[in-house]
Design a protein around this motif. Sequence first.
Motif, PDB file in Angstrom:
ATOM      1  N   ASP A 132      -3.752 -19.354  -8.068  1.00 36.51           N
ATOM      2  CA  ASP A 132      -2.619 -20.147  -7.577  1.00 36.51           C
ATOM      3  C   ASP A 132      -1.308 -19.816  -8.287  1.00 36.51           C
ATOM      4  N   THR A 133      -1.376 -19.138  -9.438  1.00 36.71           N
ATOM      5  CA  THR A 133      -0.157 -18.854 -10.202  1.00 36.71           C
ATOM      6  C   THR A 133       0.597 -17.647  -9.658  1.00 36.71           C
ATOM      7  N   GLY A 134      -0.083 -16.788  -8.894  1.00 36.79           N
ATOM      8  CA  GLY A 134       0.569 -15.587  -8.367  1.00 36.79           C
ATOM      9  C   GLY A 134       0.800 -14.527  -9.430  1.00 36.79           C
ATOM     10  N   THR A 135       0.095 -14.642 -10.560  1.00 36.10           N
ATOM     11  CA  THR A 135       0.310 -13.695 -11.653  1.00 36.10           C
ATOM     12  C   THR A 135      -0.843 -12.720 -11.839  1.00 36.10           C
ATOM     13  N   LYS A 136      -1.842 -12.767 -10.965  1.00 40.23           N
ATOM     14  CA  LYS A 136      -2.996 -11.875 -11.108  1.00 40.23           C
ATOM     15  C   LYS A 136      -3.216 -11.106  -9.811  1.00 40.23           C
ATOM     16  N   GLY A 137      -3.578  -9.837  -9.966  1.00 43.36           N
ATOM     17  CA  GLY A 137      -3.808  -9.032  -8.786  1.00 43.36           C
ATOM     18  C   GLY A 137      -4.724  -7.864  -9.053  1.00 43.36           C
ATOM     19  N   ARG A 138      -5.070  -7.182  -7.975  1.00 45.09           N
ATOM     20  CA  ARG A 138      -5.974  -6.030  -8.015  1.00 45.09           C
ATOM     21  C   ARG A 138      -5.192  -4.796  -7.581  1.00 45.09           C
ATOM     22  N   TYR A 139      -5.207  -3.766  -8.402  1.00 36.21           N
ATOM     23  CA  TYR A 139      -4.554  -2.506  -8.078  1.00 36.21           C
ATOM     24  C   TYR A 139      -5.643  -1.472  -7.829  1.00 36.21           C
ATOM     25  N   GLN A 140      -5.710  -0.945  -6.614  1.00 38.96           N
ATOM     26  CA  GLN A 140      -6.699   0.067  -6.248  1.00 38.96           C
ATOM     27  C   GLN A 140      -6.022   1.421  -6.300  1.00 38.96           C
ATOM     28  N   ASN A 141      -6.527   2.302  -7.153  1.00 30.90           N
ATOM     29  CA  ASN A 141      -5.959   3.628  -7.335  1.00 30.90           C
ATOM     30  C   ASN A 141      -6.956   4.652  -6.804  1.00 30.90           C
ATOM     31  N   GLY A 142      -6.871   4.968  -5.513  1.00 26.17           N
ATOM     32  CA  GLY A 142      -7.827   5.865  -4.899  1.00 26.17           C
ATOM     33  C   GLY A 142      -9.156   5.156  -4.701  1.00 26.17           C
ATOM     34  N   PRO A 143     -10.179   5.904  -4.329  1.00 25.51           N
ATOM     35  CA  PRO A 143     -11.460   5.272  -4.019  1.00 25.51           C
ATOM     36  C   PRO A 143     -12.266   4.852  -5.247  1.00 25.51           C
ATOM     37  N   ALA A 179       0.854  -1.186   0.000  1.00 26.58           N
ATOM     38  CA  ALA A 179       0.000   0.000   0.000  1.00 26.58           C
ATOM     39  C   ALA A 179       0.891   1.237   0.000  1.00 26.58           C
ATOM     40  N   TRP A 180       0.436   2.277  -0.688  1.00 23.51           N
ATOM     41  CA  TRP A 180       1.199   3.507  -0.818  1.00 23.51           C
ATOM     42  C   TRP A 180       0.265   4.683  -0.672  1.00 23.51           C
ATOM     43  N   GLN A 228      -3.172   4.143  -2.582  1.00 20.52           N
ATOM     44  CA  GLN A 228      -3.151   3.140  -3.641  1.00 20.52           C
ATOM     45  C   GLN A 228      -2.650   1.841  -3.036  1.00 20.52           C
ATOM     46  N   SER A 229      -3.110   0.730  -3.602  1.00 24.47           N
ATOM     47  CA  SER A 229      -2.670  -0.559  -3.065  1.00 24.47           C
ATOM     48  C   SER A 229      -2.688  -1.625  -4.146  1.00 24.47           C
ATOM     49  N   PHE A 230      -1.909  -2.674  -3.905  1.00 28.40           N
ATOM     50  CA  PHE A 230      -1.897  -3.843  -4.790  1.00 28.40           C
ATOM     51  C   PHE A 230      -2.027  -5.085  -3.919  1.00 28.40           C
ATOM     52  N   LYS A 231      -2.853  -6.011  -4.365  1.00 27.72           N
ATOM     53  CA  LYS A 231      -3.018  -7.273  -3.652  1.00 27.72           C
ATOM     54  C   LYS A 231      -3.203  -8.385  -4.672  1.00 27.72           C
TER      55      LYS A 231
END
Length: 127
Positions: free
Chosen positions: A99-110, A73-74, A90-93
């Motif tokens: 299971d591959t660890g290659t997909k994620g969600r990037y939240q840029n503000g609300p 988180a930043w 902002q955050s990334f999770k």
Amino acid sequence: MWRSAILVVVVILIAVAGDRDLVRPAGAAEALELSQEDRAAIEKYLGKGVVGKAVPGNPIADAAKFFAFEDGAWEFQFTSGDDEGKTQAQSFKKLERDDTGTKGRYQNGPDLTYFLHRSEDGSINVT
């Protein structure tokens, strides 16, 4: 405005990275001049003399070095414009169901959410 600000940040990060492994070996790269409008926008916020002469550049060979795909988180603070002084989180999770660890969600503000997928070649696809 957001696109210009993001472009400026990316250009600065690439310029100060200094890691030769981030770019492909030198070839017949072309030097691309900034438009006068872009140059003026950068100098407005960062000062005259910040933008120098264009030099040849190569494409980024390993984008994964710029985005590690690790949870985090930043918080950023706006330094100019209508939101001057305000902050934005902002955050990334990584996605738990992946299971591959290659997909994620990037939240840029609300209001902005991006879903990212890192392909085998290191490219990051945004949806």
